[in-house]
Design an enzyme around this catalytic site. Structure first.
Site, PDB file in Angstrom:
ATOM      1  CG  ASP A  90     -11.352   4.386   4.184  1.00  0.00           C
ATOM      2  OD1 ASP A  90     -11.947   3.808   5.101  1.00  0.00           O
ATOM      3  OD2 ASP A  90     -11.168   5.618   4.156  1.00  0.00           O
ATOM      4  CE  LYS A 141     -15.022   1.492  10.086  1.00  0.00           C
ATOM      5  NZ  LYS A 141     -14.120   2.365   9.300  1.00  0.00           N
ATOM      6  CG  ASP A 198      -9.780   9.713  11.161  1.00  0.00           C
ATOM      7  OD1 ASP A 198     -10.586  10.553  10.728  1.00  0.00           O
ATOM      8  OD2 ASP A 198      -9.819   8.502  10.824  1.00  0.00           O
ATOM      9  CD  GLU A 222     -10.470   3.170   9.810  1.00  0.00           C
ATOM     10  OE1 GLU A 222     -10.577   4.141  10.590  1.00  0.00           O
ATOM     11  OE2 GLU A 222     -11.432   2.449   9.488  1.00  0.00           O
TER      12      GLU A 222
END
Ligand code: ADP
Ligand code: MG
Length: 622
Positions: free
Chosen positions: A25, A91, A210, A188
């Protein structure tokens, strides 16, 4: 005599041999690596027993002036002293250009726009987000190799469902740089669903909620025949636990009638607020205290107070959830299970609100920080062939349609959005002009009908087409999207076999907001687009007719007398005029009139052509 099985040295099949495969991850704030050991997926700890690796890399110079790197906790420890060289949340820069970063000015970095992707200027030179991510991945790879005392066979790396081609390619490049064999990229939310074993549950719709530190993502997955498809995604790229910290910090300052004046004050009160917030996930009340330049801040906070403060933010997540359900045209009660991901879903207020919304308690058994890595680890184990139950297929879908520019600035959709990947689709095209030997191929992404409203991904040319009459060439354009969502486009002239292709490595990415707005625009303007499309198509047809008539007149104009010629010229003039008007019917009528008005001329030309072909030959030879 019985047959003896032989095998090449080093290739003997060993049924007990296991390939080491991991799931990673690669997160915005932290990253984890997980693997299946004795049938169970678990996150691998570092030497100090910590499974989380902060996604932070600090570049520094040692006393001899050599560049060095500190990664993870070590990098974070000195972030305050050296923010310029300590890169966090990289990211968000993956596959992006400076223009894509809305908040570049508020970040402590010196950015440099490089071809393809933004870079960060550090003491060790300009660092690309790919390089920085590779440092994090290499650290996790090392951790896994130390754990198993063996080389890795491969890794599954997770990416947000809304990541576009550029962001996915950047992630793959980073993995390659880190020496990882990428088995595949996995969305994800899909990873989280796998971690809960939802793929073994009954078919239907599942929601993945999430809520992290700075972002909120909601995804709807459809499970059918053991295969997940991303049905819809949504969320808010600027909403998360950090906002709750801010709200709590402000409330505490207000209660104490104090102010955070210096940047250090502001940071201190936020850190204290975050700790209190996290404590209140398990305790009924907590004490917020920290030292500010104006004195000690010290207030008592109850869980109820925190709930009050976080309600507006939690409600905003539910607004996004509703929007996604509406996009997918479903009601909350058809959702069969809700998976909680991200540290902020530890808050009881979040769990309660989500449970009430869907009318069922969400799944919270797994650690919400680890769930994505665990799912990726399970998937990696299956892809490495370690699973006795056999491979099961995983599907993801294209987030936006892919197509080509055709005449008149229109987009011909080749692969519609939401097509499960991997996939390959082809369509045939032809040339527009007599003797045309090259064809420009322009690859586009988006839902709109016009080129200017879609995103340009790549352009290339097919050259060396043998000269033929317009419409005679057969050019097959094939779009292929691999399991990681990367596109390659090939154009091939079928008669001659000449071929050209590109692998699309887009130079910059789209934000999820942009994807969302491209989708939205596509839906709301569909009708207007259709009208516009018809008009453009009519224009193309008109141009084609004009071009053909001009060619014919140049070749065989002598067949016509002055009157006939004037008539055709007038008809052509009318078509030319109508092309500039926005009137579809008038243009179609004019084109039709020209076609009819030149029929006799076309027949005469054909006769002349036949006579010429026959000239000097006897009937027997024909
Ligand atoms: P991201 O996906 O953005 O990297 P995470 O999933 O790690 O973020 O979530 C980080 C957020 O989770 C932070 O805002 C943190 O305060 C919050 N968090 C972590 N543990 C708890 C807890 N026990 N209670 C409430 N919030 C928590
Ligand atoms: Mg996260």
């Amino acid at each position: 005599m019985a047959l003896l099985q032989i095998s090449e040295p080093g290739q003997s099949p060993d049924p007990h041999q296991r390939r080491i495969a991991v799931g990673i991850d690669l997160g915005t704030t932290h990253s984890l690596v997980a693997s299946v050991r004795s049938g169970v997926a678990e996150c691998l700890p570092d030497e100090q027993g910590r499974v989380i690796l902060p996604s932070a890399v600090r570049y520094l110079l040692d006393t001899q002036g050599k560049t060095r790197r500190a990664i993870g906790f070590d990098a974070l420890a000195q972030q305050a002293e050296d923010p310029q060289n300590t890169i966090v949340s990289v990211k968000r820069f993956m596959g992006r250009q400076l223009a894509d970063l809305a908040d570049a000015k508020s970040l402590p970095y010196q950015f440099e726009d490089q071809p393809g992707m933004v870079g960060v200027v550090t003491v060790a030179g300009v660092k690309s987000p790919v390089e920085v991510s590779a440092e994090i991945l290499a650290t996790l790879r090392q951790r896994a190799e130390d754990t198993f005392n063996d080389d890795l066979f491969g890794a599954v790396i997770t990416v947000p469902a809304y990541f576009d081609d550029a962001q996915r390619q950047a992630t793959k490049d980073a993995a390659q740089m880190a020496g990882l064999n990428v088995l595949r990229l996995l969305n994800e939310p899909t990873a989280a669903a796998i971690a809960y074993g939802l793929d073994n549950r009954s078919e239907g719709l599942y929601a993945i909620y999430d809520l992290g530190g700075g972002t909120f993502d909601i995804s709807l997955l459809q499970l059918s025949r053991g295969v997940f498809e991303v049905v819809a995604t949504g969320g808010d790229s600027a909403l998360g636990g950090d906002d709750i910290d801010h709200a709590l910090a402000e409330a505490a300052l207000m209660d104490a009638k104090m102010e955070a004046i210096t940047p250090q004050d502001k940071r201190a009160v936020l850190v204290a607020a975050r700790a209190v917030k996290e404590k209140l996930s398990t305790d009924g009340h907590a004490h917020l205290s920290c030292k500010l330049s104006g004195g000690m801040l010290s207030v008592s906070i109850t869980r109820e107070r925190l709930q009050e403060l976080s309600k507006p933010l939690i409600d905003r997540t539910l607004v996004a959830v509703k929007r996604v359900l509406r996009d997918a045209k479903v009601k909350p009660d058809v959702v069969k299970g809700v998976v909680m991901v991200g540290g902020s879903t530890r808050m009881p207020a979040v769990r309660d609100a989500v449970g009430a919304f869907f009318g069922q308690p969400p799944l919270t058994d797994l650690n919400p920080d680890e769930v994505v890595a665990l799912g990726a680890g399970i998937q990696a184990n299956q892809l490495a062939g370690n699973n006795d139950k056999g491979d099961h297929l995983l599907l993801d879908v294209l987030p936006l349609s892919l197509g080509l520019e055709t005449m008149g600035g229109l987009v011909e959709r080749i692969i519609p959005r939401n097509t499960p990947i991997p996939c390959a689709l082809a369509q045939d095209f032809t040339t527009f002009k007599d003797g045309q030997t090259a064809l420009a191929v322009h690859v586009l992404q988006g839902e709109r009908e016009q080129v200017e409203h879609c995103r340009s991904l790549a352009r290339f040319e097919l050259r060396g087409i043998p000269p033929m009459a317009a419409g005679a060439a057969r050019i097959r354009v094939t779009f292929q999207v691999d399991a990681d969502g990367l596109l390659s486009v090939t154009a091939r002239e079928q008669h001659s076999g000449v071929e050209a292709s590109v692998v699309v490595k887009p130079s910059y990415g789209l934000s999820d907001d942009q994807v969302a707005s491209m989708l939205r625009e596509g839906f709301t303007t569909a009708e207007a687009d259709m009208k516009d499309r018809s008009l453009r198509e009519a224009r193309v047809e008109a141009e084609r007719m004009l071009e053909a008539t001009r060619t014919a007149l140049a070749a065989d104009g002598d067949l016509l007398n002055a009157e006939q010629r004037a008539e055709i010229d007038a008809l052509m003039g009318k078509v030319g005029q109508r092309c500039d008007w926005g009137d579809l019917e008038a243009l179609e009528a004019a084109t039709k009139a020209l076609a009819q008005g030149t029929e006799a001329f076309a027949a005469q030309r054909m006769n002349r052509g036949i006579r010429q072909a026959l000239a000097g030959r006897t009937i027997d030879q024909v």
